[in-house]
Scaffold this motif. Sequence first.
Motif, PDB file in Angstrom:
ATOM      1  N   VAL A  42      46.435 -31.201 -93.774  1.00 39.26           N
ATOM      2  CA  VAL A  42      45.206 -31.617 -94.459  1.00 39.26           C
ATOM      3  C   VAL A  42      44.817 -33.032 -94.031  1.00 39.26           C
ATOM      4  CG1 VAL A  42      44.211 -32.141 -96.727  1.00 39.26           C
ATOM      5  CG2 VAL A  42      45.534 -30.057 -96.403  1.00 39.26           C
ATOM      6  N   ALA A  43      45.778 -33.933 -93.936  1.00 43.58           N
ATOM      7  CA  ALA A  43      45.476 -35.309 -93.512  1.00 43.58           C
ATOM      8  C   ALA A  43      44.924 -35.325 -92.088  1.00 43.58           C
ATOM      9  CB  ALA A  43      46.721 -36.181 -93.613  1.00 43.58           C
ATOM     10  N   ASN A  44      45.534 -34.557 -91.206  1.00 41.66           N
ATOM     11  CA  ASN A  44      45.035 -34.508 -89.830  1.00 41.66           C
ATOM     12  C   ASN A  44      43.675 -33.822 -89.753  1.00 41.66           C
ATOM     13  OD1 ASN A  44      47.282 -35.866 -88.992  1.00 41.66           O
ATOM     14  ND2 ASN A  44      48.318 -34.072 -88.170  1.00 41.66           N
ATOM     15  N   VAL A  48      40.319 -35.320 -88.012  1.00 46.49           N
ATOM     16  CA  VAL A  48      39.512 -34.605 -87.021  1.00 46.49           C
ATOM     17  C   VAL A  48      38.081 -34.430 -87.512  1.00 46.49           C
ATOM     18  CG1 VAL A  48      39.215 -32.363 -85.881  1.00 46.49           C
ATOM     19  CG2 VAL A  48      41.461 -33.426 -85.958  1.00 46.49           C
ATOM     20  N   GLY A  49      37.917 -34.010 -88.752  1.00 44.00           N
ATOM     21  CA  GLY A  49      36.582 -33.777 -89.295  1.00 44.00           C
ATOM     22  C   GLY A  49      35.749 -35.045 -89.398  1.00 44.00           C
ATOM     23  N   LEU A  50      36.350 -36.116 -89.898  1.00 43.07           N
ATOM     24  CA  LEU A  50      35.616 -37.375 -90.015  1.00 43.07           C
ATOM     25  C   LEU A  50      35.306 -37.968 -88.644  1.00 43.07           C
ATOM     26  CD1 LEU A  50      37.469 -38.968 -93.061  1.00 43.07           C
ATOM     27  CD2 LEU A  50      35.162 -37.998 -93.004  1.00 43.07           C
ATOM     28  N   PHE A  51      36.243 -37.865 -87.716  1.00 44.33           N
ATOM     29  CA  PHE A  51      35.993 -38.356 -86.361  1.00 44.33           C
ATOM     30  C   PHE A  51      34.810 -37.624 -85.740  1.00 44.33           C
ATOM     31  CE2 PHE A  51      36.541 -38.465 -81.790  1.00 44.33           C
ATOM     32  CZ  PHE A  51      36.820 -39.799 -81.550  1.00 44.33           C
ATOM     33  N   SER A  52      34.825 -36.302 -85.838  1.00 44.49           N
ATOM     34  CA  SER A  52      33.739 -35.497 -85.254  1.00 44.49           C
ATOM     35  C   SER A  52      32.406 -35.761 -85.941  1.00 44.49           C
ATOM     36  CB  SER A  52      34.077 -34.007 -85.357  1.00 44.49           C
ATOM     37  OG  SER A  52      35.272 -33.731 -84.690  1.00 44.49           O
ATOM     38  N   ALA A  53      32.444 -35.989 -87.243  1.00 38.77           N
ATOM     39  CA  ALA A  53      31.205 -36.206 -87.995  1.00 38.77           C
ATOM     40  C   ALA A  53      30.510 -37.504 -87.590  1.00 38.77           C
ATOM     41  CB  ALA A  53      31.500 -36.232 -89.488  1.00 38.77           C
ATOM     42  N   MET A  54      31.262 -38.500 -87.182  1.00 40.98           N
ATOM     43  CA  MET A  54      30.675 -39.796 -86.849  1.00 40.98           C
ATOM     44  C   MET A  54      30.102 -39.854 -85.444  1.00 40.98           C
ATOM     45  SD  MET A  54      30.795 -41.752 -89.424  1.00 40.98           S
ATOM     46  CE  MET A  54      30.808 -40.544 -90.713  1.00 40.98           C
ATOM     47  N   LEU A  55      30.341 -38.846 -84.634  1.00 38.48           N
ATOM     48  CA  LEU A  55      29.845 -38.846 -83.255  1.00 38.48           C
ATOM     49  C   LEU A  55      28.429 -38.273 -83.203  1.00 38.48           C
ATOM     50  CD1 LEU A  55      33.016 -37.591 -81.372  1.00 38.48           C
ATOM     51  CD2 LEU A  55      32.262 -39.950 -81.746  1.00 38.48           C
ATOM     52  N   SER A 139      33.340 -46.411 -85.602  1.00 44.63           N
ATOM     53  CA  SER A 139      33.274 -45.820 -86.951  1.00 44.63           C
ATOM     54  C   SER A 139      34.121 -44.557 -87.030  1.00 44.63           C
ATOM     55  CB  SER A 139      31.839 -45.475 -87.319  1.00 44.63           C
ATOM     56  OG  SER A 139      31.069 -46.638 -87.430  1.00 44.63           O
ATOM     57  N   ALA A 140      34.058 -43.743 -85.999  1.00 43.99           N
ATOM     58  CA  ALA A 140      34.827 -42.495 -85.987  1.00 43.99           C
ATOM     59  C   ALA A 140      36.321 -42.783 -86.076  1.00 43.99           C
ATOM     60  CB  ALA A 140      34.511 -41.696 -84.717  1.00 43.99           C
ATOM     61  N   ILE A 141      36.792 -43.753 -85.316  1.00 40.80           N
ATOM     62  CA  ILE A 141      38.219 -44.094 -85.341  1.00 40.80           C
ATOM     63  C   ILE A 141      38.610 -44.665 -86.696  1.00 40.80           C
ATOM     64  CG2 ILE A 141      39.953 -45.653 -84.368  1.00 40.80           C
ATOM     65  CD1 ILE A 141      38.493 -45.266 -81.641  1.00 40.80           C
ATOM     66  N   VAL A 142      37.805 -45.575 -87.215  1.00 37.06           N
ATOM     67  CA  VAL A 142      38.125 -46.203 -88.504  1.00 37.06           C
ATOM     68  C   VAL A 142      38.137 -45.168 -89.619  1.00 37.06           C
ATOM     69  CG1 VAL A 142      37.239 -47.808 -90.250  1.00 37.06           C
ATOM     70  CG2 VAL A 142      37.362 -48.515 -87.863  1.00 37.06           C
ATOM     71  N   PHE A 143      37.111 -44.315 -89.699  1.00 36.90           N
ATOM     72  CA  PHE A 143      37.062 -43.305 -90.752  1.00 36.90           C
ATOM     73  C   PHE A 143      38.168 -42.265 -90.597  1.00 36.90           C
ATOM     74  CE2 PHE A 143      32.671 -44.786 -91.511  1.00 36.90           C
ATOM     75  CZ  PHE A 143      32.776 -44.990 -92.873  1.00 36.90           C
ATOM     76  N   ALA A 144      38.505 -41.912 -89.360  1.00 33.05           N
ATOM     77  CA  ALA A 144      39.582 -40.943 -89.141  1.00 33.05           C
ATOM     78  C   ALA A 144      40.922 -41.497 -89.635  1.00 33.05           C
ATOM     79  CB  ALA A 144      39.675 -40.579 -87.660  1.00 33.05           C
ATOM     80  N   VAL A 145      41.208 -42.739 -89.311  1.00 31.36           N
ATOM     81  CA  VAL A 145      42.469 -43.356 -89.738  1.00 31.36           C
ATOM     82  C   VAL A 145      42.494 -43.539 -91.251  1.00 31.36           C
ATOM     83  CG1 VAL A 145      43.850 -45.467 -89.613  1.00 31.36           C
ATOM     84  CG2 VAL A 145      42.942 -44.457 -87.518  1.00 31.36           C
ATOM     85  N   LEU A 146      41.398 -44.056 -91.810  1.00 34.56           N
ATOM     86  CA  LEU A 146      41.348 -44.251 -93.265  1.00 34.56           C
ATOM     87  C   LEU A 146      41.423 -42.933 -94.019  1.00 34.56           C
ATOM     88  CD1 LEU A 146      38.677 -47.076 -93.643  1.00 34.56           C
ATOM     89  CD2 LEU A 146      41.154 -47.253 -93.944  1.00 34.56           C
ATOM     90  N   GLY A 147      40.736 -41.918 -93.538  1.00 36.77           N
ATOM     91  CA  GLY A 147      40.785 -40.607 -94.185  1.00 36.77           C
ATOM     92  C   GLY A 147      42.191 -40.031 -94.167  1.00 36.77           C
ATOM     93  N   ASN A 148      42.860 -40.157 -93.035  1.00 34.61           N
ATOM     94  CA  ASN A 148      44.229 -39.657 -92.925  1.00 34.61           C
ATOM     95  C   ASN A 148      45.153 -40.378 -93.897  1.00 34.61           C
ATOM     96  OD1 ASN A 148      47.004 -39.295 -91.893  1.00 34.61           O
ATOM     97  ND2 ASN A 148      45.985 -38.229 -90.217  1.00 34.61           N
TER      98      ASN A 148
END
Length: 179
Positions: A42-44, A48-55, A139-148
């Motif tokens: 779920v964390a991963n 993935v979802g947040l990273f893709s959403a920011m692109l 933004s994608a990297i930051v949100f992906a790491v924070l979301g995880n």
Amino acid sequence: MPRRFLQRYMPNPETLRRQRSLRFMGHLIGDPGLWVLSRRTVANAFSVGLFSAMLPIPFQMVVAAFGAWVLRCNLPLSVGLVWITNPLTMPLIFYGNYRIGAWLMDTPAREAPTRVSTRWVAERMADILPALALGSVVSAIVFAVLGNLLVRLLWRWHISRSWKQRAMRRRLRRLDMDD
């Protein structure tokens, strides 16, 4: 994150596999490893979802599905989280990404027009694209790491809380038996 709560809202993989428009992805949808609900998957999936959403790219859901397959995380969550950037939120999110990119590049950011049109975007694409791309990736990297991290912390907190509640119930039962 409680597993039962997430399972309540998950689609049925067999129903998705039977849909004509998704038959070409039958092997991916049918992979049981991509439907597991654990802290890691779920964390991963959030990453993935947040990273893709920011692109700012077309076919974000395909990118999320491929990322879920590569990282062996939860497919429906990865794909579903892409909808954070829906037609209502997309202009705000991508303009924010552009502003972040312009700030990082130390260039003055253009003000948002009162009326966005494809002509306006096409005329200014050469000026906007470098800052938008940089801001979107950051933004994608930051949100992906924070979301995880947030999902892992919430999951751990939930498990810890449920253990404490179970221990308390056991203590109360023992006290009732002793009386």
